[in-house]
Design an enzyme around this catalytic site. Structure first.
Site, PDB file in Angstrom:
ATOM      1  N   GLU A 130       0.861  -1.206   0.000  1.00  0.00           N
ATOM      2  CA  GLU A 130       0.000   0.000   0.000  1.00  0.00           C
ATOM      3  C   GLU A 130       0.893   1.251   0.000  1.00  0.00           C
ATOM      4  OE1 GLU A 130      -3.791  -1.571   2.487  1.00  0.00           O
ATOM      5  OE2 GLU A 130      -2.088  -1.059   3.737  1.00  0.00           O
ATOM      6  N   CYS A 189     -10.479   0.903   7.629  1.00  0.00           N
ATOM      7  CA  CYS A 189      -9.877   2.167   8.040  1.00  0.00           C
ATOM      8  C   CYS A 189     -10.470   3.374   7.312  1.00  0.00           C
ATOM      9  CB  CYS A 189      -8.377   2.120   7.810  1.00  0.00           C
ATOM     10  SG  CYS A 189      -7.903   1.532   6.182  1.00  0.00           S
TER      11      CYS A 189
END
Ligand code: FUB
Ligand code: ZN
Length: 642
Positions: free
Chosen positions: A311, A407
């Site tokens: 990521e 998230c």
């Protein structure tokens, strides 16, 4: 030095953002509350609130979810706090109070708070900083605690998090009897800085500085930590020090590398600390990292983190549109970073990037019904490939309802509800407007009401009611795409502003203000063709379309199949169209002259006949609204006719 503006000072009243704030307060927050309580059918199980109940001894059962599941509750609570300012709601506040009571009861005698370790592995607390997110969860709950205190005056959660912060301070550091340590995911640094701002207690700032300065001093820290453990871990490779930015000290870093959310959360705390302490060396590092991102590693949408591998940020200019990552949280973190940089230097580049991310790569993360969310924000989607083909699995072409790793949705909640804090600042002699957002704001020096037609029209009016006879300055950020020659600024109906009043992207209006003064800004908002640096290989020969701060995209539902075969004419010919119905109502859409290339080889894979070009009209819609009308193709960067 700026005074951090309180959210209570600002009421957003804006044609664009009020609708989004209302969506978040009325739909998203209750939806997420049901998700966190496992009351929403058809979405990923969360169990996040149950984890707290179990840790508090109020229920029995097992921990469930990610090791950082607690942070979903923290971010939701933080969003609720802002939402209570935006739209007071006694029932919601009572429910949030009840959740805070549970959180408080989940706290251990020594101040420790983390449901994963309390329920599952109490003997392993603080042993795996690399992966286990205890400091990350603490940081988010600190942010929630400060926000809730500022919104409601209630300090229960703040006291809980003071105890947790003190527990952390007792454990980590350089001094006698302390353990050296740094978080595997930065965030506690932001939380500690916010605790410092809220309480004035230097020890929290000192601890934030410790964590920032300790990072990278020993690049083998996580490797050594892993070697001490003989229990399971989640598979992170401690040697990959760039992943969590522990490869060098913060003072030495000059390239944004590794996991993008970790990076921008760290830069945010660095910039906050640099401003607070007047730390030029730290600020210089922030500037280098900022420039590296915006000059080499940011999508036109304000998306950052180009690769799914970790990521992470990729190498300079590597900005693929279809295998992109551009996590919603990362763009939100970029806005955090920008806002903290504005504390040290009022330069329009920061407000420009806030605007870019806010109007594009952040709100693209949420379906217009407030119930589905993107984690990854692609600039090109091709059903059948996206989400399916090897290397594309992470780029889902439609927003899912919730995520096992959730998230982004609560991050969106806290961002949209706290928008007022990003729009304004105040210091001793200046009121700063960073964003053209309709609002009513109460400052020490004046009340200001802003009427804004942004982002669809270039007309913004500031009504100033001074509370002092002293001279003060209203500094208004003028986005860099607005050519000064095309900007008309009037005070009380008279054109009196020259270029001289512009500096670093802000228009400085210094005067003795009356009780009913009006500043109007009127500017053209032409449709713009934007080109990427030719080092961005994916975008060579392509053009993107912007109008004002809004990036446009092209969807299959409007433009037929195979939108990769569409070209925009060299000579831009465009008509604006008012979006009249459905999810596009109220938006400015664009009809653009272009070509469709038709392959001459039928079903053959290759042929030796040149394709036909036919004239077509292409429909462009705001990028943030893509993916709201069913599964279909989407592209931001279009071929341009040569
Ligand atoms: O690790 C916590 C959060 O989950 C990160 O910030 C996101 O990128 C996701 O991996
Ligand atoms: Zn996220």
């Amino acid at each position: 030095m700026d005074r951090e503006i309180e959210l209570k000072q600002v009421k957003i009243k804006d044609g664009f953002w009020s609708q989004l704030q209302e969506l978040v307060t009325d739909v998203v927050i209750p939806f997420q509350e049901r998700v966190l309580n496992d009351e929403e059918p058809g979405v990923e199980k969360s169990h996040a609130i149950d984890n707290f109940r179990i840790a508090a001894g109020l229920a029995t059962g097992e921990f469930y979810g990610m090791v950082f599941q607690d942070s979903d509750v923290a971010k939701w609570l933080e969003g609720v706090a802002y939402s209570l300012v935006v739209k007071p709601d006694a029932d919601l506040e009572a429910r949030a109070d009840a959740i805070i009571d549970i959180v408080a009861r989940a706290q251990q005698e020594d101040g420790y708070l983390n449901t994963y370790f309390t329920i599952k592995e109490p003997e392993h607390r603080w042993q795996n900083l690399l992966e286990c997110h205890e400091l990350y969860c603490a940081g988010h709950m600190m942010e929630a605690a400060v926000a809730y205190y500022e919104a409601t005056g209630k300090d229960k959660l703040l006291h809980v998090m003071e105890r947790m912060a003190d527990h952390i301070i007792d454990r980590f550091g350089d001094g006698e009897g302390k353990v050296k340590g740094i978080p595997g995911h930065q965030e506690v640094e932001i939380g500690l800085m916010r605790m410092y701002h809220a309480t004035g207690k230097e020890k929290y700032k000192d601890m934030a500085r410790y964590f920032l300065e300790e990072r990278g001093k020993n690049p083998d820290f996580f490797k050594e930590e892993a070697a001490k453990r003989d229990w399971k871990h989640f598979g992170m490779i401690p040697e990959d020090t760039k992943y969590n930015q522990s490869h060098a000290t913060v003072y030495e870093q000059d390239e944004a590398v590794g996991h993008s959310v970790r990076a921008v959360y760290m830069y945010t705390a660095m910039a906050d600390l640099a401003a607070e302490d007047g730390d030029e060396q730290l600020l210089a590092a922030c500037r280098r990292l900022w420039n590296n991102i915006i000059q080499k590693k940011m999508y036109i949408t304000g998306g950052i983190g180009a690769t799914v591998a970790g990521e992470s940020f990729s190498v300079p200019y590597e900005l693929p549109n279809d295998t992109v990552y551009a996590e919603t949280c990362a763009s939100i973190g970029l806005v955090f970073f920008a806002k903290q940089m504005l504390k040290s230097e009022k330069s329009g580049v920061y407000a420009d990037v806030m605007e870019r991310a806010l109007y594009n790569g952040i709100i693209s993360g949420m379906q217009r019904d407030g119930k589905r969310f993107f984690y990854v924000n692609p600039l090109e989607v091709n059903p059948g490939t996206s989400g399916v083909a090897p290397g594309y699995e992470h780029v889902v072409p439609e927003r899912p309802g919730w995520y096992a790793c959730a998230c982004c949705p609560p991050n969106l909640v806290r961002m949209v509800t706290s928008l007022g804090k990003y729009a304004w600042d105040e210091d001793d002699d200046t009121i700063w407007s960073h964003l053209f957002i309709g609002s009513e704001v109460s400052f020490g020096k004046a009340d200001i009401r802003v009427e804004s037609s942004y982002p669809w029209e270039g007309r913004v009016a500031y009504h100033v009611a001074a509370k002092t006879e002293d001279v003060f300055t209203l500094a208004i950020h003028v986005p860099s795409y607005i050519h000064h020659a095309q900007l008309e600024v009037k005070i009380n109906g008279r054109v009196e502003i020259t270029d001289a009043a512009m500096k670093d992207g802000y228009l400085y209006l210094e005067r003795t203000w009356g009780s009913d003064d009006e500043v109007t800004l009127v500017f053209a908002m032409p449709v713009r063709k934007i080109y990427a640096n030719t080092k961005v290989r994916e975008d060579v020969g392509c053009v993107a379309i912007m109008r004002g701060p809004v990036v446009y995209c092209f969807e299959g539902v409007d433009n037929g199949e195979d939108i990769q075969a569409l070209f925009i004419d060299k000579e831009l010919s465009v008509q604006t169209v008012a979006g009249a119905e459905g999810v596009l109502a109220g938006m400015t859409l664009l009809d653009i002259a272009g070509k469709r290339l038709t392959y001459a080889g039928g079903d053959e894979l290759y042929c030796d006949h040149a394709p036909q070009m036919e004239d077509v009209t292409l429909r462009a819609i705001p990028y943030f609204a893509w993916g709201n009308r069913g599964l279909n193709q989407m592209r931001v960067w279009m071929h341009e006719e040569r």
